[in-house]
Design a protein around this motif. Structure first.
Motif, PDB file in Angstrom:
ATOM      1  N   GLY A   1       0.870  -1.422   0.082  1.00 31.70           N
ATOM      2  CA  GLY A   1      -0.007  -0.068  -0.025  1.00 31.70           C
ATOM      3  C   GLY A   1       0.662   1.140   0.025  1.00 31.70           C
ATOM      4  N   GLU A   2       2.015   1.208  -0.285  1.00 30.08           N
ATOM      5  CA  GLU A   2       3.085   2.309  -0.482  1.00 30.08           C
ATOM      6  C   GLU A   2       2.884   3.360  -1.590  1.00 30.08           C
ATOM      7  N   ILE A   3       1.971   2.653  -2.540  1.00 32.43           N
ATOM      8  CA  ILE A   3       1.694   3.118  -3.734  1.00 32.43           C
ATOM      9  C   ILE A   3       0.411   2.738  -4.321  1.00 32.43           C
ATOM     10  N   ASP A   4      -0.377   3.589  -4.748  1.00 32.91           N
ATOM     11  CA  ASP A   4      -1.839   2.977  -5.486  1.00 32.91           C
ATOM     12  C   ASP A   4      -1.886   3.557  -6.731  1.00 32.91           C
ATOM     13  N   PRO A   5      -1.028   2.667  -7.915  1.00 32.25           N
ATOM     14  CA  PRO A   5      -1.289   3.008  -9.273  1.00 32.25           C
ATOM     15  C   PRO A   5      -2.575   3.340  -9.833  1.00 32.25           C
ATOM     16  N   ALA A   6      -3.862   2.458  -9.455  1.00 29.66           N
ATOM     17  CA  ALA A   6      -4.938   2.824  -9.901  1.00 29.66           C
ATOM     18  C   ALA A   6      -5.730   4.086  -9.418  1.00 29.66           C
ATOM     19  N   ALA A   7      -5.013   5.035  -8.687  1.00 34.67           N
ATOM     20  CA  ALA A   7      -5.692   6.093  -8.346  1.00 34.67           C
ATOM     21  C   ALA A   7      -5.626   7.210  -9.462  1.00 34.67           C
ATOM     22  N   ILE A   8      -4.641   6.935 -10.479  1.00 35.98           N
ATOM     23  CA  ILE A   8      -4.648   7.994 -11.534  1.00 35.98           C
ATOM     24  C   ILE A   8      -5.586   7.909 -12.800  1.00 35.98           C
ATOM     25  N   ILE A   9      -6.258   6.434 -12.656  1.00 35.05           N
ATOM     26  CA  ILE A   9      -7.200   6.313 -13.792  1.00 35.05           C
ATOM     27  C   ILE A   9      -8.342   7.322 -13.692  1.00 35.05           C
ATOM     28  N   THR A  10      -8.743   7.756 -14.911  1.00 29.65           N
ATOM     29  CA  THR A  10      -9.747   8.803 -15.132  1.00 29.65           C
ATOM     30  C   THR A  10     -10.875   8.216 -16.118  1.00 29.65           C
ATOM     31  N   HIS A  11     -10.576   7.413 -16.976  1.00 25.72           N
ATOM     32  CA  HIS A  11     -11.515   6.971 -17.974  1.00 25.72           C
ATOM     33  C   HIS A  11     -11.161   5.359 -18.054  1.00 25.72           C
ATOM     34  N   ARG A  12     -12.355   4.649 -18.277  1.00 26.49           N
ATOM     35  CA  ARG A  12     -12.439   3.210 -18.741  1.00 26.49           C
ATOM     36  C   ARG A  12     -13.255   3.019 -19.913  1.00 26.49           C
ATOM     37  N   LEU A  13     -12.586   2.424 -21.116  1.00 27.43           N
ATOM     38  CA  LEU A  13     -13.423   2.383 -22.140  1.00 27.43           C
ATOM     39  C   LEU A  13     -13.186   0.885 -22.700  1.00 27.43           C
ATOM     40  N   PRO A  14     -14.159   0.358 -23.431  1.00 32.82           N
ATOM     41  CA  PRO A  14     -14.007  -0.774 -24.036  1.00 32.82           C
ATOM     42  C   PRO A  14     -12.916  -0.565 -25.224  1.00 32.82           C
ATOM     43  N   LEU A  15     -12.307  -1.512 -25.835  1.00 35.35           N
ATOM     44  CA  LEU A  15     -11.306  -1.395 -26.885  1.00 35.35           C
ATOM     45  C   LEU A  15     -11.990  -0.668 -28.025  1.00 35.35           C
ATOM     46  N   ALA A  16     -13.473  -1.027 -28.149  1.00 36.54           N
ATOM     47  CA  ALA A  16     -14.020  -0.456 -29.380  1.00 36.54           C
ATOM     48  C   ALA A  16     -13.962   1.123 -29.446  1.00 36.54           C
ATOM     49  N   ASP A  17     -13.928   1.593 -28.185  1.00 34.67           N
ATOM     50  CA  ASP A  17     -13.852   3.185 -27.975  1.00 34.67           C
ATOM     51  C   ASP A  17     -12.447   3.584 -28.186  1.00 34.67           C
ATOM     52  N   ALA A  18     -11.484   2.670 -28.446  1.00 33.12           N
ATOM     53  CA  ALA A  18     -10.245   3.330 -28.305  1.00 33.12           C
ATOM     54  C   ALA A  18      -9.786   4.622 -29.133  1.00 33.12           C
ATOM     55  N   PRO A  19     -10.363   4.719 -30.453  1.00 28.64           N
ATOM     56  CA  PRO A  19     -10.003   5.911 -31.220  1.00 28.64           C
ATOM     57  C   PRO A  19     -10.833   7.280 -30.559  1.00 28.64           C
ATOM     58  N   LYS A  20     -11.665   7.404 -29.877  1.00 30.73           N
ATOM     59  CA  LYS A  20     -12.152   8.117 -28.921  1.00 30.73           C
ATOM     60  C   LYS A  20     -11.346   8.472 -27.766  1.00 30.73           C
ATOM     61  N   GLY A  21     -10.900   7.698 -27.318  1.00 31.52           N
ATOM     62  CA  GLY A  21      -9.937   7.543 -26.026  1.00 31.52           C
ATOM     63  C   GLY A  21      -8.656   8.262 -26.321  1.00 31.52           C
ATOM     64  N   TYR A  22      -8.172   7.896 -27.496  1.00 37.58           N
ATOM     65  CA  TYR A  22      -6.944   8.544 -28.052  1.00 37.58           C
ATOM     66  C   TYR A  22      -7.074  10.054 -28.121  1.00 37.58           C
ATOM     67  N   LYS A  23      -8.259  10.562 -28.904  1.00 38.07           N
ATOM     68  CA  LYS A  23      -8.512  11.797 -29.079  1.00 38.07           C
ATOM     69  C   LYS A  23      -8.589  12.520 -27.658  1.00 38.07           C
ATOM     70  N   THR A  24      -9.539  11.940 -26.850  1.00 37.66           N
ATOM     71  CA  THR A  24      -9.840  12.770 -25.380  1.00 37.66           C
ATOM     72  C   THR A  24      -8.696  12.760 -24.681  1.00 37.66           C
ATOM     73  N   PHE A  25      -7.774  11.624 -24.584  1.00 36.58           N
ATOM     74  CA  PHE A  25      -6.267  12.040 -23.832  1.00 36.58           C
ATOM     75  C   PHE A  25      -5.511  12.675 -24.758  1.00 36.58           C
ATOM     76  N   ARG A  26      -5.396  12.801 -25.962  1.00 37.57           N
ATOM     77  CA  ARG A  26      -4.500  13.829 -26.400  1.00 37.57           C
ATOM     78  C   ARG A  26      -4.899  15.045 -26.286  1.00 37.57           C
ATOM     79  N   ASP A  27      -6.174  15.509 -26.455  1.00 45.41           N
ATOM     80  CA  ASP A  27      -6.721  16.904 -26.422  1.00 45.41           C
ATOM     81  C   ASP A  27      -7.008  17.168 -24.815  1.00 45.41           C
ATOM     82  N   LYS A  28      -6.510  16.320 -23.840  1.00 47.87           N
ATOM     83  CA  LYS A  28      -6.790  16.738 -22.245  1.00 47.87           C
ATOM     84  C   LYS A  28      -8.529  17.272 -22.222  1.00 47.87           C
TER      85      LYS A  28
END
Length: 391
Positions: free
Chosen positions: A353-380
């Motif tokens: 419990g010294e570090i919790d990597p999952a805490a930085i996750i903001t978006h969870r998407l199915p693989l089918a929505d990956a193109p949308k995920g790229y744009k959302t991440f790139r454009d912040k």
């Protein structure tokens, strides 16, 4: 199977591609249960990485279940849950023996291409151009893993995917960045970039004894995360009275930060300075690639005799303040992450419990929505810091 494929600048699509097969006795085939979009993937998305070909399968942060094994892989069994380092390593060459796994001599079949660009070839990488091996990546339902007797690391029972997924890249990358900064107890560490790697560099700086951590970015939700998760002081470089340099001078009583970490890399936004404007113009017209505003700033801001650690990805940079670097007696440490070296110690820190990597996750998407995920991440957009995909 379904996989996310590159088709040109700004064009990624979920295609149907052939299922991977065992090609070598040291291979494994993994059924991907979780994968992620990395900041380095955006360099591919934005067209900054040469030797990409239409149809290349993307993704280098992935984990899953072993479904097939080559005859030489005796350390794994079908059904094992594993995380897979994004860097490939043979385990036996000169560099692997020195635990410099990302410098492996034997894992890039296209080493000659890399040598022309870099002098010597680094290791092969998943889903990251033909110069670095042409290997299919893990933003897919299945992936072939070469050197499976060396790379994949078993996940202990009871740990969810999201707790361990980032062991594949960004957690060890941020940790190695802090390690290479040579932080001495009580020192001030400045981190440029509060994206995923920056967040882990901030958190790791404390583990190495920092007395103070200052995070620099322009995105409000990333700065807030650096405060909340990383206990960092923050600078919004779009809202400083004079400049980041002046603000850091003020905060450190004129000395400058002891250690500086550039967790931004080749696509720094930069603001106000002539070199930063030139970077943007050159990139826009196709006569330049990297925008190294953060690296320039880190060199100028770092105290004399300090260290600049660079986990950020670069290709070719110009207008670097080498006079300042030399005359200030700075040390620079860089490198693709030697992921294999850090898997066991960081897994233990997660379990404790010294570090919790999952805490930085903001978006969870199915693989089918990956193109949308790229744009959302790139454009912040939409407060996006980290996207996890579920095939």
């Amino acid at each position: 199977m379904k996989a996310l494929c590159w088709h040109g600048k700004g064009d990624v699509r979920v295609d149907t591609v052939p299922d991977p097969k065992i090609e070598s006795p040291r291979d494994a085939v993994i059924k991907v249960t979780s994968t992620a979009i990395c900041g380095s993937d955006l360099h591919l998305f934005d067209g900054y990485m040469p030797t990409m070909e239409a149809g290349d399968v993307l993704g280098h942060e992935f984990m899953g279940e072993v479904v097939e094994l080559g005859s030489a892989v005796t350390n794994l069994q079908k059904g094992d849950r594993v995380v897979v380092p994004f860097t490939m390593a043979c385990g036996a060459c000169f560099f692997c023996q020195k635990q410099l796994f990302s410098c492996c001599d034997n894992s890039n079949p296209n080493a000659k291409v890399a040598e022309e660009a870099m002098g010597h070839s680094p290791s092969g990488l998943f889903g990251y151009s033909h110069m670095l091996g042409g290997f299919a990546g893990g933003q897919a339902e299945y992936v072939r893993v070469p050197f499976a007797d060396v790379g994949p690391y078993k996940v202990p029972d009871g740990l969810a995917d999201e707790k361990v997924l980032f062991l594949t890249d960004i957690l060890p990358t941020g940790y190695m960045a802090a390690e290479q900064a040579d932080i001495e107890p009580g020192e001030t560490v400045a981190v440029w970039g509060c994206g995923p790697v920056g967040q882990f560099a901030i958190q790791s700086a404390w583990l190495f004894g920092a007395g103070r951590v200052i995070a620099i970015d322009r995105v409000p939700e990333r700065l807030e995360m650096a405060k909340r998760l990383g206990k960092a002081e923050t600078i919004d470089f779009m809202n400083v009275k004079d400049s980041v340099y002046d603000r850091l001078q003020e905060m450190t009583k004129g000395r400058g930060p002891d250690r500086c970490i550039d967790a931004v890399g080749a696509e720094a936004h930069g603001w106000g300075s002539t070199p930063a404007v030139v970077d943007r113009v050159k990139a826009a017209v196709g006569v330049g690639t990297d925008r190294p505003a953060a690296l320039r700033q880190a060199i100028m801001c770092c105290r004399k005799g300090g260290t600049v650690s660079v986990p950020g990805v670069y290709s070719f940079v110009d207008q670097m303040p080498m006079g300042a670097f030399i005359n200030k007696s700075l040390v620079m440490k860089t490198g693709q992450t030697h992921v294999h070296r850090y898997l066991k110690p960081l897994m233990e820190k997660i379990q404790k419990g010294e570090i919790d990597p999952a805490a930085i996750i903001t978006h969870r998407l199915p693989l089918a929505d990956a193109p949308k995920g790229y744009k959302t991440f790139r454009d912040k957009q939409d407060g996006c810091v980290k996207v996890v995909l579920k095939p």
